[in-house]
Scaffold this motif. Structure first.
Motif, mmCIF file in Angstrom:
data_model
loop_
_atom_site.group_PDB
_atom_site.id
_atom_site.type_symbol
_atom_site.label_atom_id
_atom_site.label_comp_id
_atom_site.label_asym_id
_atom_site.label_seq_id
_atom_site.Cartn_x
_atom_site.Cartn_y
_atom_site.Cartn_z
ATOM 1 N N VAL A 158 0.841 -1.187 0.000
ATOM 2 C CA VAL A 158 0.000 0.000 0.000
ATOM 3 C C VAL A 158 0.884 1.247 0.000
ATOM 4 C CG1 VAL A 158 -1.891 -1.156 1.196
ATOM 5 C CG2 VAL A 158 -0.173 0.094 2.531
ATOM 6 N N ILE A 159 0.368 2.306 -0.587
ATOM 7 C CA ILE A 159 0.992 3.628 -0.522
ATOM 8 C C ILE A 159 0.097 4.517 0.321
ATOM 9 C CG2 ILE A 159 1.686 5.660 -1.832
ATOM 10 C CD1 ILE A 159 2.241 3.840 -4.197
ATOM 11 N N ASP A 160 0.641 5.119 1.355
ATOM 12 C CA ASP A 160 -0.107 5.989 2.253
ATOM 13 C C ASP A 160 0.074 7.431 1.792
ATOM 14 O OD1 ASP A 160 -1.292 7.354 4.335
ATOM 15 O OD2 ASP A 160 -0.237 6.254 5.917
ATOM 16 N N ASP A 161 -1.052 8.102 1.503
ATOM 17 C CA ASP A 161 -0.943 9.494 1.025
ATOM 18 C C ASP A 161 -0.792 10.499 2.154
ATOM 19 O OD1 ASP A 161 -3.433 9.722 2.172
ATOM 20 O OD2 ASP A 161 -4.467 10.357 0.335
ATOM 21 N N GLY A 162 -0.756 10.010 3.413
ATOM 22 C CA GLY A 162 -0.582 10.887 4.565
ATOM 23 C C GLY A 162 -1.875 11.372 5.169
ATOM 24 N N ASN A 163 -2.995 11.116 4.489
ATOM 25 C CA ASN A 163 -4.303 11.543 4.990
ATOM 26 C C ASN A 163 -5.200 10.366 5.318
ATOM 27 O OD1 ASN A 163 -3.842 14.423 4.621
ATOM 28 N ND2 ASN A 163 -3.992 14.023 2.406
ATOM 29 N N GLY A 164 -4.581 9.209 5.571
ATOM 30 C CA GLY A 164 -5.359 8.033 5.919
ATOM 31 C C GLY A 164 -5.918 7.293 4.728
ATOM 32 N N CYS A 165 -5.457 7.594 3.545
ATOM 33 C CA CYS A 165 -5.934 6.942 2.331
ATOM 34 C C CYS A 165 -4.812 6.111 1.726
ATOM 35 C CB CYS A 165 -6.419 7.984 1.321
ATOM 36 S SG CYS A 165 -7.119 7.275 -0.188
ATOM 37 N N TYR A 166 -5.116 4.877 1.367
ATOM 38 C CA TYR A 166 -4.146 4.000 0.733
ATOM 39 C C TYR A 166 -4.455 3.857 -0.755
ATOM 40 C CZ TYR A 166 -3.109 2.479 5.513
ATOM 41 O OH TYR A 166 -2.774 2.437 6.839
ATOM 42 N N ALA A 167 -3.401 3.645 -1.523
ATOM 43 C CA ALA A 167 -3.518 3.340 -2.947
ATOM 44 C C ALA A 167 -2.590 2.163 -3.241
ATOM 45 C CB ALA A 167 -3.135 4.554 -3.803
ATOM 46 N N GLY A 173 -18.207 -6.256 -18.235
ATOM 47 C CA GLY A 173 -17.695 -5.497 -17.107
ATOM 48 C C GLY A 173 -18.064 -6.135 -15.783
ATOM 49 N N PRO A 174 -17.666 -5.508 -14.671
ATOM 50 C CA PRO A 174 -17.893 -6.081 -13.347
ATOM 51 C C PRO A 174 -19.276 -5.746 -12.790
ATOM 52 C CG PRO A 174 -16.634 -4.062 -13.139
ATOM 53 C CD PRO A 174 -16.828 -4.286 -14.613
ATOM 54 N N TYR A 175 -19.828 -6.686 -12.032
ATOM 55 C CA TYR A 175 -21.022 -6.405 -11.235
ATOM 56 C C TYR A 175 -20.603 -5.606 -9.995
ATOM 57 C CZ TYR A 175 -23.953 -9.611 -13.910
ATOM 58 O OH TYR A 175 -24.679 -10.211 -14.908
ATOM 59 N N ILE A 176 -21.543 -4.864 -9.437
ATOM 60 C CA ILE A 176 -21.266 -4.080 -8.237
ATOM 61 C C ILE A 176 -22.331 -4.362 -7.176
ATOM 62 C CG2 ILE A 176 -20.095 -2.254 -9.502
ATOM 63 C CD1 ILE A 176 -22.667 -0.561 -9.169
ATOM 64 N N ASP A 177 -21.991 -4.047 -5.923
ATOM 65 C CA ASP A 177 -22.942 -4.275 -4.835
ATOM 66 C C ASP A 177 -23.836 -3.054 -4.630
ATOM 67 O OD1 ASP A 177 -21.616 -2.366 -3.209
ATOM 68 O OD2 ASP A 177 -20.333 -3.890 -2.307
ATOM 69 N N ASN A 178 -24.789 -3.214 -3.737
ATOM 70 C CA ASN A 178 -25.781 -2.166 -3.468
ATOM 71 C C ASN A 178 -25.509 -1.477 -2.145
ATOM 72 O OD1 ASN A 178 -28.073 -0.642 -4.079
ATOM 73 N ND2 ASN A 178 -29.451 -2.035 -3.009
ATOM 74 N N ASP A 179 -24.271 -1.497 -1.685
ATOM 75 C CA ASP A 179 -23.918 -0.951 -0.373
ATOM 76 C C ASP A 179 -23.162 0.371 -0.466
ATOM 77 O OD1 ASP A 179 -24.998 -3.276 0.777
ATOM 78 O OD2 ASP A 179 -23.093 -4.328 0.556
ATOM 79 N N GLY A 180 -23.117 0.964 -1.665
ATOM 80 C CA GLY A 180 -22.316 2.168 -1.834
ATOM 81 C C GLY A 180 -20.843 1.810 -1.968
ATOM 82 N N ILE A 181 -20.009 2.816 -2.065
ATOM 83 C CA ILE A 181 -18.576 2.577 -2.235
ATOM 84 C C ILE A 181 -17.788 3.631 -1.467
ATOM 85 C CG2 ILE A 181 -18.580 3.892 -4.403
ATOM 86 C CD1 ILE A 181 -16.341 2.007 -5.378
ATOM 87 N N ALA A 182 -16.831 3.162 -0.687
ATOM 88 C CA ALA A 182 -16.018 4.064 0.127
ATOM 89 C C ALA A 182 -14.777 4.485 -0.644
ATOM 90 C CB ALA A 182 -15.620 3.381 1.430
ATOM 91 N N THR A 213 -15.002 7.582 -7.311
ATOM 92 C CA THR A 213 -15.294 8.773 -8.115
ATOM 93 C C THR A 213 -16.144 8.447 -9.340
ATOM 94 O OG1 THR A 213 -13.274 8.544 -9.446
ATOM 95 C CG2 THR A 213 -13.120 9.810 -7.404
ATOM 96 N N THR A 214 -16.303 7.159 -9.667
ATOM 97 C CA THR A 214 -17.039 6.798 -10.882
ATOM 98 C C THR A 214 -18.071 5.690 -10.689
ATOM 99 O OG1 THR A 214 -15.255 5.277 -11.510
ATOM 100 C CG2 THR A 214 -15.167 7.505 -12.430
ATOM 101 N N PHE A 215 -17.876 4.809 -9.711
ATOM 102 C CA PHE A 215 -18.775 3.672 -9.509
ATOM 103 C C PHE A 215 -19.782 3.972 -8.397
ATOM 104 C CE2 PHE A 215 -16.768 -0.454 -11.282
ATOM 105 C CZ PHE A 215 -16.452 0.186 -12.461
ATOM 106 N N ALA A 216 -20.949 3.339 -8.494
ATOM 107 C CA ALA A 216 -21.977 3.490 -7.467
ATOM 108 C C ALA A 216 -21.860 2.444 -6.368
ATOM 109 C CB ALA A 216 -23.364 3.403 -8.108
ATOM 110 N N GLY A 217 -21.063 1.415 -6.580
ATOM 111 C CA GLY A 217 -20.864 0.366 -5.584
ATOM 112 C C GLY A 217 -19.538 -0.319 -5.819
ATOM 113 N N ASP A 218 -19.144 -1.178 -4.869
ATOM 114 C CA ASP A 218 -17.881 -1.901 -4.985
ATOM 115 C C ASP A 218 -18.016 -3.075 -5.945
ATOM 116 O OD1 ASP A 218 -15.943 -0.699 -3.077
ATOM 117 O OD2 ASP A 218 -17.474 -1.196 -1.605
#
Length: 230
Positions: free
Chosen positions: A107-116, A170-179, A196-201
Motif C-alpha cells: 500500500v501507498i499511504d498518502d498521509g491523509n489516511g488513504c491507501y492506494a 464489465g464487473p457487477y457491483i454491490d448495493n452498499d455504496g462505495i467508500a 469517483t465513478t462507480f456506485a458500488g464496490d
C-alpha cells in the motif's frame, strides 16, 4: 460514459449453460447457488453477498482492478495466510475469451489516511478462460497458491485482464455504496479511485488458508510496508 444496468437484467442461468473450464481459470453461472470452494480460513476483499444491483458495461481491455485487504481481515491466521482462490463476478457475453492473473501489492499511504496500490510483491501465473456459451453473469475463479503473507497490515489484492480480452462486458457491483480509497481501476496509466465513478464496490475477493513462517514475497521485501506504520 459509464452505463449502469439495473438488477432486472441479472437473469439466472441454469447449470446446462455452464461453459468449458480451461487451465486454472474457471467459471460458475450466477444463477447457481454461488461460488463454492474448499473450507477456508476467511474471505478477504469485497466478497459476494447477493446484494447485486447491476453491472458496468465497460468492455474492458488490458486493465487491472484492486481492492484493499484490511489489516485484520484474517484474525484466525496469526502466523500468516495464503491466497488460494481469487474470485470476481463479471458480465460475460457468449463467445467471451480472456486471460487473467492476480497479484498482491504493497500500500501507498498518502498521509491523509488513504491507501492506494503500490509495488506488486507477488503475481500468479496467467490463466485462460473461454467456452462461454450464454451471455450472463459468471463467477470467475483463479486458483493461486500464493506465498505466505504476514498478517496484521493492509495490502491490495489485484485482478488483471492480460493479453486476450474478448466478450467481457464489465464487473457487477454491490448495493452498499462505495467508500473512498478501497477499490481502484487501472487502464494502463495510473490507479483511479472507483469511488469517483462507480456506485458500488465490484465483487473481488480471495479465499485464504492459514500458513506458518511467513516470508518476504518474490520481488521485494515487506519491510517497505512496515515502514508506513512506524
Amino acid at each position: 460514459m459509464k452505463v449502469l444496468l439495473l438488477a432486472a437484467l441479472l437473469m439466472p442461468l441454469t447449470a446446462a449453460a455452464g461453459p468449458e473450464m480451461i487451465a486454472d481459470g474457471s467459471v460458475l453461472p450466477l444463477g447457481e447457488i454461488g461460488p463454492t470452494c474448499a473450507p477456508t480460513a476467511c474471505l478477504t476483499g469485497s466478497a459476494y453477498n447477493a446484494n447485486t444491483i447491476g453491472y458496468y458495461n465497460l468492455n474492458p481491455g488490458v486493465e487491472s482492478y484492486a481492492v484493499l485487504i484490511d489489516a485484520g481481515s484474517c484474525p484466525d491466521c496469526d502466523q500468516g495466510f495464503t491466497l488460494a482462490r481469487i474470485w470476481t463476478l463479471l458480465r460475460l457475453n457468449a463467445g467471451a475469451a480472456f486471460q487473467l492473473s492476480a497479484a498482491v501489492a504493497d500500500v501507498i499511504d498518502d498521509g491523509n489516511g488513504c491507501y492506494a496500490p503500490g509495488e506488486e510483491q507477488a503475481r500468479s501465473d496467467p490463466a485462460n478462460v473461454s467456452g462461454i456459451a450464454t451471455t450472463g453473469g459468471y463467477f470467475v475463479k483463479l486458483n493461486w497458491d500464493s506465498p505466505c503473507i504476514e498478517p496484521g497490515r493492509p495490502y491490495f489484492l489485484i485482478f488483471r485482464f492480460t493479453y486476450i480480452v474478448r466478450g467481457v462486458a464489465g464487473p457487477y457491483i454491490d448495493n452498499d455504496g462505495i467508500a473512498a480509497c478501497r477499490s481502484f481501476r487501472n487502464t494502463g496509466s495510473s490507479w483511479v479511485d472507483l469511488s469517483t465513478t462507480f456506485a458500488g464496490d465490484p465483487f473481488f475477493w480471495a479465499d485464504t488458508e492459514c500458513c506458518s513462517a511467513p516470508v518476504g514475497l518474490e520481488g521485494a521485501s515487506w519491510g517497505s510496508v512496515k515502514s508506513l506504520f512506524r
